[in-house]
Design an enzyme around this catalytic site. Structure first.
Site, PDB file in Angstrom:
ATOM      1  N   ASP A  84       7.442   8.146   0.759  1.00 43.94           N
ATOM      2  CA  ASP A  84       7.531   6.751   0.336  1.00 43.94           C
ATOM      3  C   ASP A  84       7.623   6.688  -1.197  1.00 43.94           C
ATOM      4  OD1 ASP A  84       7.443   3.970   0.653  1.00 43.94           O
ATOM      5  OD2 ASP A  84       5.249   3.899   0.606  1.00 43.94           O
ATOM      6  N   GLU A 135      16.644   2.732  -3.217  1.00 39.45           N
ATOM      7  CA  GLU A 135      16.138   1.404  -3.595  1.00 39.45           C
ATOM      8  C   GLU A 135      16.915   0.777  -4.752  1.00 39.45           C
ATOM      9  OE1 GLU A 135      11.871   0.751  -3.785  1.00 39.45           O
ATOM     10  OE2 GLU A 135      12.115  -0.629  -5.464  1.00 39.45           O
ATOM     11  N   GLY A 209       5.088  -5.106   3.675  1.00 40.28           N
ATOM     12  CA  GLY A 209       4.949  -5.807   4.960  1.00 40.28           C
ATOM     13  C   GLY A 209       3.617  -6.516   5.154  1.00 40.28           C
TER      14      GLY A 209
HETATM   15  P1  13P Z   1       1.996  -3.102   1.771  1.00 47.37           P
HETATM   16  O1  13P Z   1       0.915  -2.226   1.259  1.00 47.37           O
HETATM   17  O2  13P Z   1       2.072  -4.400   1.052  1.00 47.37           O
HETATM   18  O3  13P Z   1       1.940  -3.271   3.248  1.00 47.37           O
HETATM   19  O4  13P Z   1       3.385  -2.369   1.437  1.00 47.37           O
HETATM   20  C1  13P Z   1       3.690  -1.138   2.025  1.00 47.37           C
HETATM   21  C2  13P Z   1       4.926  -0.552   1.475  1.00 47.37           C
HETATM   22  O5  13P Z   1       5.871  -1.235   1.141  1.00 47.37           O
HETATM   23  C3  13P Z   1       5.024   0.912   1.379  1.00 47.37           C
HETATM   24  O6  13P Z   1       6.106   1.321   0.629  1.00 47.37           O
END
Ligand code: 13P
Length: 287
Positions: A84, A135, A209
């Protein structure tokens, strides 16, 4: 089954639902997400930030744990292990460690450099059969030291990156990591619509999210979002359940201090949150 995220996301985009990416932090997190996906017959993506990777002692530890857990728990639904918000260097570390998917977050580079680095990684991932997320624009707020101003993506730049052959594209549309402030303006569906029109079949990714109202999630899916990232919400559920257990003094009763007992309410709370999200995203029964 550890797989690239390509097929699951193309199917989600075509079927108008989204696959959840749930970020993991340790064994309990990983086990909770995998078991829930299996119980609901849903594809799933395990997200690992560079900070969480470091916390778990390195990407090799993470990859070995996930692969072994998939085998020992007989997880047959498609699972992608995904970096991520990866840096350029982090991407190569995860490729070497055996991840099945990576995100290269080049959003803070000038667009020409983002294009150049993403293009190189498209080639490497294709050779390895891995999926790649890119991104454009930035996600507001902070996640594990990655800070974004939250500017909306330029749809033309999104097209430029999508045309390089990435698997999925994250575009800033007013979304924020962590909890949303009271005065949040909401998602920019105008931007999302423009991006989807220019990028066609490309699965779009919605970061941040946690805390997005259900109607906005559904509208985002109808406009091409096929992957939704959730991190903070599982952390909040875990913390609340653990707090309740301790405040009720259960850690002091019998062998309540045993870590397998102490961490269990939090584990169950993560499972419940993941289930709720999979139902909302429409990925249940799509494995
Ligand atoms: P949140 O922590 O707001 O759910 O976002 C998660 C996210 O986008 C990981 O890249």
């Amino acid at each position: 089954m550890l797989v690239s995220a390509k097929d699951m996301l193309n199917k989600a985009k075509a079927g108008k639902y989204a696959v959840g990416q749930f970020n993991i932090n340790n064994l309990e997190w990983t086990k909770a997400v995998l078991l829930t996906a299996q119980e609901l017959n849903s594809p799933v993506i395990l997200g690992v930030s560079e900070g969480a990777g470091k916390y778990m002692t390195g990407f090799k530890t993470v990859a070995s744990m996930v692969k072994a857990m998939i085998e020992e728990l007989n997880i047959t639904v498609p699972v992608a292990l995904h970096l991520d918000h990866g840096t350029y260097e982090g991407c190569y570390k995860c490729i070497e460690a055996g991840f099945s998917s990576i995100m290269f977050d080049g959003s803070h580079y000038p667009i020409a450099e983002n294009v150049e680095k993403t293009k190189e990684l498209v080639k490497v991932c294709a050779e390895k059969g891995m999926s790649l997320e890119a991104e454009v624009g930035s996600i507001g707020g902070e996640e594990d030291g990655v800070v974004g101003m939250g500017e909306c993506a330029d749809p033309n730049e999104c097209k430029m990156i999508a045309d390089l052959g990435v698997t999925m594209l994250a575009a800033g549309i007013g979304n924020i990591h962590g909890k949303y402030p009271e005065n949040w303006a909401g998602l920019s569906f105008e931007t999302l619509d423009a991006i989807q029109k220019l990028t066609g079949d490309m699965p779009l990714v919605l970061h941040g999210g946690t805390g997005i109202p259900e109607d906005m999630i559904k509208k985002a899916i109808s406009l091409g979002v096929a992957k939704i990232n959730v991190n903070t919400e599982c952390q909040l559920s875990f913390a609340a359940a653990t707090r309740k257990y301790v405040e009720e003094g259960k850690d002091l009763q019998g062998k309540g201090f045993d870590p397998r007992k102490l961490l269990n309410p939090g584990f169950e709370a993560i499972k419940a949150t993941v289930k709720e999200k999979m139902e909302l995203f429409g990925s249940v029964g799509r494995a």
